[in-house]
Design an enzyme around this catalytic site. Structure first.
Site, mmCIF file in Angstrom:
data_model
loop_
_atom_site.group_PDB
_atom_site.id
_atom_site.type_symbol
_atom_site.label_atom_id
_atom_site.label_comp_id
_atom_site.label_asym_id
_atom_site.label_seq_id
_atom_site.Cartn_x
_atom_site.Cartn_y
_atom_site.Cartn_z
ATOM 1 C CE LYS A 1 19.586 33.680 8.464
ATOM 2 N NZ LYS A 1 19.933 32.359 9.193
ATOM 3 C CG HIS B 1 7.219 29.403 -25.916
ATOM 4 N ND1 HIS B 1 6.727 29.664 -27.107
ATOM 5 C CD2 HIS B 1 7.410 28.256 -25.777
ATOM 6 C CE1 HIS B 1 6.518 28.503 -27.689
ATOM 7 N NE2 HIS B 1 6.859 27.769 -26.917
ATOM 8 C CD GLU C 1 21.881 27.525 1.898
ATOM 9 O OE1 GLU C 1 20.763 28.455 2.041
ATOM 10 O OE2 GLU C 1 21.792 26.568 2.673
HETATM 11 O O1 PA5 Z 1 20.224 24.927 4.177
HETATM 12 C C1 PA5 Z 1 20.318 25.755 5.374
HETATM 13 O O2 PA5 Z 1 21.004 25.557 6.272
HETATM 14 C C2 PA5 Z 1 19.343 26.907 5.204
HETATM 15 O O3 PA5 Z 1 18.683 27.497 4.082
HETATM 16 C C3 PA5 Z 1 18.437 26.616 5.963
HETATM 17 O O4 PA5 Z 1 17.618 25.677 5.668
HETATM 18 C C4 PA5 Z 1 17.313 27.853 6.357
HETATM 19 O O5 PA5 Z 1 18.033 28.990 6.529
HETATM 20 C C5 PA5 Z 1 16.296 27.551 7.465
HETATM 21 O O6 PA5 Z 1 17.069 27.256 8.591
HETATM 22 P P1 PA5 Z 1 16.279 26.774 9.869
HETATM 23 O O7 PA5 Z 1 15.801 25.335 9.417
HETATM 24 O O8 PA5 Z 1 17.263 26.813 10.865
HETATM 25 O O9 PA5 Z 1 14.972 27.759 10.047
#
Ligand code: PA5
Length: 440
Positions: free
Chosen positions: A417, A303, A282
């Site tokens: 989303k 394996h 990310e």
């Molecule tokens: O790192 C990030 O920003 C995302 O992966 C969030 O952690 C994930 O989408 C969960 O978001 P939230 O904590 O707002 O529910």
């Protein structure tokens, strides 16, 4: 050895020390941007000094909340996804018992998927049990955990009564914004705050990770202390490991190695690999750039994935997490009949065999053209895991800047989303609904 160490000698067939060193000025400047807040994404640098700034009062509050959940519950369900899930899961698995045995409540997870059968089976399992909920969402609006929480909150209220249920639910969310914050205020839940300046994937050392880890019975003071040690040494320049890792992986990327495989030889580290994949994926995968983060659990995956790694396209490198000491000792026994032909191993520890699998694999992969970095930690203990977490976070920030991206945003996560909400006809998405339906 009392701290993690990075060894890069087995990448030097692919990139030279000079190639790596050429990145040092830029890497040092990237580290300076993290500490001065002068780089891209500077609003999300709260994690940089977080370990040192974490107060004993906060740790004590988390520990006290954990104690009350441990006393009141046989199962605690942690609801969250992505950064609100993987850090806690990674540390709990790394420090826990492989069989799931525990001296406290069973820790389960929900809201990290939208599996109908998963939720049905979880609800059935919780029926009649004393359970509690830790619901975690920084935004407070993420769909997956919101669905799980709606279902489990209703079940808990039905099983324990609304008043008692409100004492068995802890919410971790933004200080002011989001549906979860309003709900927690209305229902009177105990809450912890995720600060605005700490992104989800950097939040394991906030209450997001610390509360579930404490409920699982692990030492959060030691975890934070390990991170503090690594923070201090990284930021004052006495430990260059994060710089070395960031420079080396970027030198390899520039030499055409586009995929990094995080390798472990300890099944307790499977979810650490998942946490690391989110952290790096990310942070770096943007602007059509970025090392693709993959992970394998060896020797299991030797394996299945071993053939590809040994002999497939040469676009990969490996970073191997090597753990020096195991927690327990198991010696392979002698067998008088030796029908399985295994007496050549009799008297040896299982870990000795594992270490030879690790060494043999490293030599084979290096011979096969796969550069290897080694990240060694003394043991799977809270202190060293704290060091490892901060090491990877710091190296990630440096690495993202070296790559030329903003490591602290995640614009690409929003696209699915938007489509999902359009397809589900969420109010406010009318135009998107019309547009997406026209494509079907
Ligand atoms: O790192 C990030 O920003 C995302 O992966 C969030 O952690 C994930 O989408 C969960 O978001 P939230 O904590 O707002 O529910």
């Amino acid at each position: 050895m009392d701290k993690i160490q990075v060894n890069i000698k087995d990448v030097l067939q692919t990139v030279s020390q000079a190639d790596i060193e050429a990145l040092r000025p830029e890497a040092e400047a990237s580290l300076a941007k993290l500490t001065s807040g002068t780089g891209a994404g500077a609003d999300f640098l709260g994690w940089v000094k977080l370990p040192a700034e974490t107060t004993d009062a906060l740790l004590d509050d988390i520990a006290a909340t954990a104690r009350s959940l441990r006393e009141a519950c046989d199962v605690v369900v942690c609801i969250g996804i992505g950064g609100s899930y993987l850090g806690a899961k990674a540390v709990i698995e790394a420090l826990g018992n492989s069989t799931g045995a525990t001296d406290g409540p069973q820790i389960m997870f929900a809201g990290q998927n939208i599996g109908e059968d998963y939720l049905y089976e979880l609800q059935e399992y919780l029926r009649g049990k004393r359970f509690g909920i830790i619901v975690i969402s920084k935004s407070g609006t993420t769909t997956e955990p919101a669905i799980a929480f709606r279902l489990l909150k209703a079940q808990l209220e039905q099983q324990a009564g609304r008043e008692a249920a409100s004492k068995l639910i802890v919410a971790i969310t933004d200080a002011r914004r989001g549906a979860l914050r309003s709900l927690a205020t209305t229902e009177g839940y105990k809450t912890f705050v995720i600060e605005d300046n700490v992104g989800g994937r950097f939040s394991v050392l906030t209450p997001v990770g610390l509360l579930p880890i404490a409920v699982a019975g692990h030492d959060i003071h030691a975890l934070v202390e390990g991170a503090r040690q690594c923070q201090k040494a990284t930021l004052d320049g006495t430990d260059k490991s994060a710089l070395t890792y960031a420079m080396t992986r970027n030198a390899l990327y520039r030499a055409g190695k586009k995929i990094e495989i995080l390798v472990n030889y300890n099944p307790k580290l499977h979810y650490f690999g998942e946490w690391w994949k989110q952290l790096y994926g990310e942070s770096e995968g943007k602007d059509h750039k970025g090392i693709f983060p993959a992970a394998v659990d060896n020797s299991t995956d030797l394996h299945s994935m071993g053939q590809w790694i040994q002999d497939g396209e040469r676009t990969i490198f490996e970073s191997v997490i090597s753990v020096e000491r195991t927690r327990h000792t198991v010696v392979i026994p002698t067998d008088a009949e030796n029908l399985d032909g295994l007496n050549f191993l009799a008297g040896k520890r299982v870990d000795e065999v594992n270490k030879m699998a690790e060494l043999g694999t490293r030599i084979a992969h290096v011979d096969g053209g796969v550069p290897n970095m080694q990240i060694t930690l003394p043991a799977l203990e809270a202190l060293y895991l704290g060091q490892l977490i901060y090491f990877f976070e710091a190296a990630c920030g440096i690495s993202g800047y070296l790559l030329g991206v903003n490591p602290f945003n995640q614009p690409g996560v929003e696209d699915y989303k938007r489509n999902m909400f359009a397809l589900l006809e969420k109010p406010g998405y009318e135009k998107e609904t019309e547009a997406i339906k026209a494509r079907l």
